[in-house]
Design an enzyme around this catalytic site. Structure first.
Site, PDB file in Angstrom:
ATOM      1  N   ARG A 237       0.862  -1.175   0.000  1.00 19.33           N
ATOM      2  CA  ARG A 237       0.000   0.000   0.000  1.00 19.33           C
ATOM      3  C   ARG A 237       0.902   1.229   0.000  1.00 19.33           C
ATOM      4  O   ARG A 237       1.968   1.218   0.622  1.00 19.33           O
ATOM      5  CB  ARG A 237      -0.898   0.036   1.247  1.00 19.33           C
ATOM      6  CG  ARG A 237      -2.059  -0.954   1.222  1.00 19.33           C
ATOM      7  CD  ARG A 237      -3.137  -0.576   0.207  1.00 19.33           C
ATOM      8  NE  ARG A 237      -4.283  -1.478   0.237  1.00 19.33           N
ATOM      9  CZ  ARG A 237      -4.435  -2.551  -0.550  1.00 19.33           C
ATOM     10  NH1 ARG A 237      -3.501  -2.874  -1.430  1.00 19.33           N
ATOM     11  NH2 ARG A 237      -5.527  -3.289  -0.453  1.00 19.33           N
ATOM     12  N   GLU A 266      -4.247   7.785  -4.735  1.00 17.93           N
ATOM     13  CA  GLU A 266      -4.626   7.093  -5.979  1.00 17.93           C
ATOM     14  C   GLU A 266      -6.035   7.528  -6.376  1.00 17.93           C
ATOM     15  O   GLU A 266      -6.902   7.566  -5.504  1.00 17.93           O
ATOM     16  CB  GLU A 266      -4.598   5.579  -5.765  1.00 17.93           C
ATOM     17  CG  GLU A 266      -3.219   5.046  -5.406  1.00 17.93           C
ATOM     18  CD  GLU A 266      -3.238   3.555  -5.093  1.00 17.93           C
ATOM     19  OE1 GLU A 266      -4.271   2.888  -5.296  1.00 17.93           O
ATOM     20  OE2 GLU A 266      -2.204   3.049  -4.621  1.00 17.93           O
ATOM     21  N   HIS A 285      -1.908   0.578  -9.604  1.00 13.76           N
ATOM     22  CA  HIS A 285      -2.489  -0.403  -8.682  1.00 13.76           C
ATOM     23  C   HIS A 285      -3.048  -1.601  -9.456  1.00 13.76           C
ATOM     24  O   HIS A 285      -4.245  -1.915  -9.367  1.00 13.76           O
ATOM     25  CB  HIS A 285      -3.575   0.248  -7.816  1.00 13.76           C
ATOM     26  CG  HIS A 285      -3.810  -0.478  -6.525  1.00 13.76           C
ATOM     27  ND1 HIS A 285      -4.105   0.151  -5.342  1.00 13.76           N
ATOM     28  CD2 HIS A 285      -3.796  -1.811  -6.226  1.00 13.76           C
ATOM     29  CE1 HIS A 285      -4.270  -0.746  -4.386  1.00 13.76           C
ATOM     30  NE2 HIS A 285      -4.085  -1.953  -4.905  1.00 13.76           N
TER      31      HIS A 285
HETATM   32  P1  NAP Z   1      -0.756 -11.793   4.355  1.00 15.65           P
HETATM   33  O1  NAP Z   1      -0.757 -13.218   3.912  1.00 15.65           O
HETATM   34  O2  NAP Z   1      -1.537 -11.397   5.551  1.00 15.65           O
HETATM   35  O3  NAP Z   1       0.782 -11.388   4.557  1.00 15.65           O
HETATM   36  C1  NAP Z   1       1.207 -10.199   5.133  1.00 15.65           C
HETATM   37  C2  NAP Z   1       2.432 -10.498   5.977  1.00 15.65           C
HETATM   38  O4  NAP Z   1       2.926  -9.262   6.503  1.00 15.65           O
HETATM   39  C3  NAP Z   1       2.088 -11.383   7.161  1.00 15.65           C
HETATM   40  O5  NAP Z   1       2.629 -12.652   6.984  1.00 15.65           O
HETATM   41  C4  NAP Z   1       2.671 -10.650   8.369  1.00 15.65           C
HETATM   42  O6  NAP Z   1       3.500 -11.533   9.091  1.00 15.65           O
HETATM   43  C5  NAP Z   1       3.471  -9.508   7.783  1.00 15.65           C
HETATM   44  N1  NAP Z   1       3.347  -8.309   8.610  1.00 15.65           N
HETATM   45  C6  NAP Z   1       2.209  -7.761   9.114  1.00 15.65           C
HETATM   46  N2  NAP Z   1       2.514  -6.676   9.862  1.00 15.65           N
HETATM   47  C7  NAP Z   1       3.860  -6.559   9.823  1.00 15.65           C
HETATM   48  C8  NAP Z   1       4.772  -5.645  10.408  1.00 15.65           C
HETATM   49  N3  NAP Z   1       4.356  -4.656  11.206  1.00 15.65           N
HETATM   50  N4  NAP Z   1       6.099  -5.800  10.163  1.00 15.65           N
HETATM   51  C9  NAP Z   1       6.528  -6.814   9.381  1.00 15.65           C
HETATM   52  N5  NAP Z   1       5.715  -7.719   8.810  1.00 15.65           N
HETATM   53  C10 NAP Z   1       4.387  -7.590   9.023  1.00 15.65           C
HETATM   54  O7  NAP Z   1      -1.249 -10.849   3.182  1.00 15.65           O
HETATM   55  P2  NAP Z   1      -1.018 -11.025   1.604  1.00 15.65           P
HETATM   56  O8  NAP Z   1      -2.155 -11.743   1.014  1.00 15.65           O
HETATM   57  O9  NAP Z   1       0.363 -11.530   1.374  1.00 15.65           O
HETATM   58  O10 NAP Z   1      -1.125  -9.494   1.177  1.00 15.65           O
HETATM   59  C11 NAP Z   1      -0.262  -8.539   1.764  1.00 15.65           C
HETATM   60  C12 NAP Z   1      -0.719  -7.140   1.449  1.00 15.65           C
HETATM   61  O11 NAP Z   1      -0.407  -6.855   0.105  1.00 15.65           O
HETATM   62  C13 NAP Z   1      -2.230  -6.905   1.548  1.00 15.65           C
HETATM   63  O12 NAP Z   1      -2.641  -6.572   2.854  1.00 15.65           O
HETATM   64  C14 NAP Z   1      -2.485  -5.781   0.580  1.00 15.65           C
HETATM   65  O13 NAP Z   1      -2.441  -4.545   1.236  1.00 15.65           O
HETATM   66  C15 NAP Z   1      -1.297  -5.883  -0.384  1.00 15.65           C
HETATM   67  N6  NAP Z   1      -1.774  -6.319  -1.706  1.00 15.65           N
HETATM   68  C16 NAP Z   1      -1.694  -5.431  -2.725  1.00 15.65           C
HETATM   69  C17 NAP Z   1      -2.112  -5.793  -3.984  1.00 15.65           C
HETATM   70  C18 NAP Z   1      -2.004  -4.824  -5.130  1.00 15.65           C
HETATM   71  O14 NAP Z   1      -2.917  -4.756  -5.935  1.00 15.65           O
HETATM   72  N7  NAP Z   1      -0.911  -4.106  -5.254  1.00 15.65           N
HETATM   73  C19 NAP Z   1      -2.649  -7.072  -4.216  1.00 15.65           C
HETATM   74  C20 NAP Z   1      -2.681  -7.980  -3.145  1.00 15.65           C
HETATM   75  C21 NAP Z   1      -2.230  -7.586  -1.890  1.00 15.65           C
HETATM   76  P3  NAP Z   1       3.645 -11.361  10.687  1.00 15.65           P
HETATM   77  O15 NAP Z   1       2.243 -11.374  11.233  1.00 15.65           O
HETATM   78  O16 NAP Z   1       4.487 -12.518  11.076  1.00 15.65           O
HETATM   79  O17 NAP Z   1       4.339 -10.060  10.868  1.00 15.65           O
END
Ligand code: NAP
Length: 320
Positions: A237, A266, A285
């Site tokens: 994000r 955005e 995005h």
């Molecule tokens: P996810 O499976 O929940 O993975 C996010 C990871 O970030 C978790 O494993 C978590 O591990 C870690 N995390 C959370 N808070 C943290 C912190 N303060 N410091 C370090 N690590 C942290 O989510 P995902 O499906 O991979 O998606 C991740 C994010 O990508 C989404 O929330 C979304 O905002 C973004 N996204 C963007 C797009 C786009 O169109 N550009 C598409 C998909 C996703 P821990 O709990 O162990 O810290």
């Protein structure tokens, strides 16, 4: 009597037909702009909402006393005031998994585009500069064999790690709050503190959710830890990166380049200083934006919504 659903994102004909079989649907385009009045008029009788990219806070929830579920067509849930949802007993669902691989592809598209200067050199050809074979001034840097640092080792982070290790022979480092030993085993990945990851990586890719803890996670101090030859890619994000600090670092070549799929504001305003930078690749995005994946996300969101309205537990409940 059928329940009422407000749709603030258009669906394919197939999904629309499926929804209309079971619920009464009010479609509202541009709910934060020209559709705002229509949205406010529809909320008092709505049992469900389905859409994406709209902030939903307590003041909007207050207009929808019958609301049972909000089904977001996204994995990120930073647009929703989850505490307000809990207080009002409204379910929130999202669409994880179905977009993971496509989003990781977007990450690699930006890594490769930045490293190999794909966008810049495309513009250079079109501007008529290609008069002789190119020299060092237009060389990029290798991706294969380099070190990729992934910040946020979740679903998307792991999909990036797999591509990096299996496809590009890269060394993978990662940082998240909890180490993931199985990921270390599968991809030979190494867990690092944030500082160590930034200092050791040739490419740094952000895949954390936006939260109070990750807002401005990468600012001037963090950018200063990166190698001058390193490239930053943000597919998480916009607000995870301090944009002014990034502009400054790119302008003064403190890092080699950056690729951003997400920005603080955005759509990006045309007066954004980001648009002045040559060592930056921007995409609007598009993380999950393929025909197949967007349809899969919409299908998942419809499934979640209908399950919730039928009194079942939806598969992707964010606030159980
Ligand atoms: P996810 O499976 O929940 O993975 C996010 C990871 O970030 C978790 O494993 C978590 O591990 C870690 N995390 C959370 N808070 C943290 C912190 N303060 N410091 C370090 N690590 C942290 O989510 P995902 O499906 O991979 O998606 C991740 C994010 O990508 C989404 O929330 C979304 O905002 C973004 N996204 C963007 C797009 C786009 O169109 N550009 C598409 C998909 C996703 P821990 O709990 O162990 O810290």
């Amino acid at each position: 009597m059928k329940k009422s659903v407000v749709l603030y994102k258009r669906l394919s004909d197939v999904l629309m037909a499926r929804l209309q079989e079971q619920v009464d649907v009010t479609l509202i385009d541009d709910p934060a702009g020209v559709g705002k009045a229509a949205l406010h008029a529809a909320l008092p009788t709505a049992h469900g909402l389905l859409g994406a990219s709209m902030r939903l806070d307590d003041s909007l929830l207050a207009l929808a006393p019958q609301l049972e579920v909000v089904s977001s067509v996204s994995v990120g849930v930073d647009n929703y005031d989850i505490e307000a949802f809990n207080r009002r007993g409204v379910m929130l669902t999202n669409t994880p998994d179905v977009l993971t691989e496509t989003t990781a592809d977007t990450g690699f598209a930006l890594i490769l585009a930045c490293a190999r200067r794909v966008v810049e050199l495309d513009g250079w050809i079109r501007a008529g500069h290609w008069k002789a074979s190119i020299g060092p001034a237009h060389f990029g840097c290798d991706v294969q064999g380099k070190t990729l640092g992934i910040i946020g080792m979740g679903r998307v982070g792991e999909a990036l790690a797999r591509r990096a290790a299996a496809g590009f022979g890269m060394q993978v480092l990662y940082h998240s709050r909890n180490p993931r030993p199985e990921v270390e085993q599968r991809y030979g990945a190494g867990y690092r503190s944030l500082r160590a990851l930034l200092a050791e990586s040739d490419f740094v890719c952000l895949t954390v959710p936006l939260s109070a803890a990750t807002e401005n996670l990468i600012g001037a101090a963090e950018l200063a830890l990166m190698k001058p030859s390193a490239i930053l890619v943000n597919i998480a994000r916009g607000r995870v990166v301090d944009e002014a600090a990034l502009v400054d670092a790119l302008k003064h070549k403190r890092i080699r380049g950056a690729g951003l799929d997400v920005m603080v504001k955005e759509p990006l305003p045309m007066d954004s200083p980001l648009l002045q930078l040559e060592n930056l690749v921007l995409t609007p995005h598009i993380g999950s934006a393929t025909e197949e994946t967007r349809e899969a996300m919409a299908r998942c969101a419809v499934d979640n919504l209908l399950a919730a309205l039928a009194g079942q537990r939806p598969a992707n409940l964010v606030n159980p």
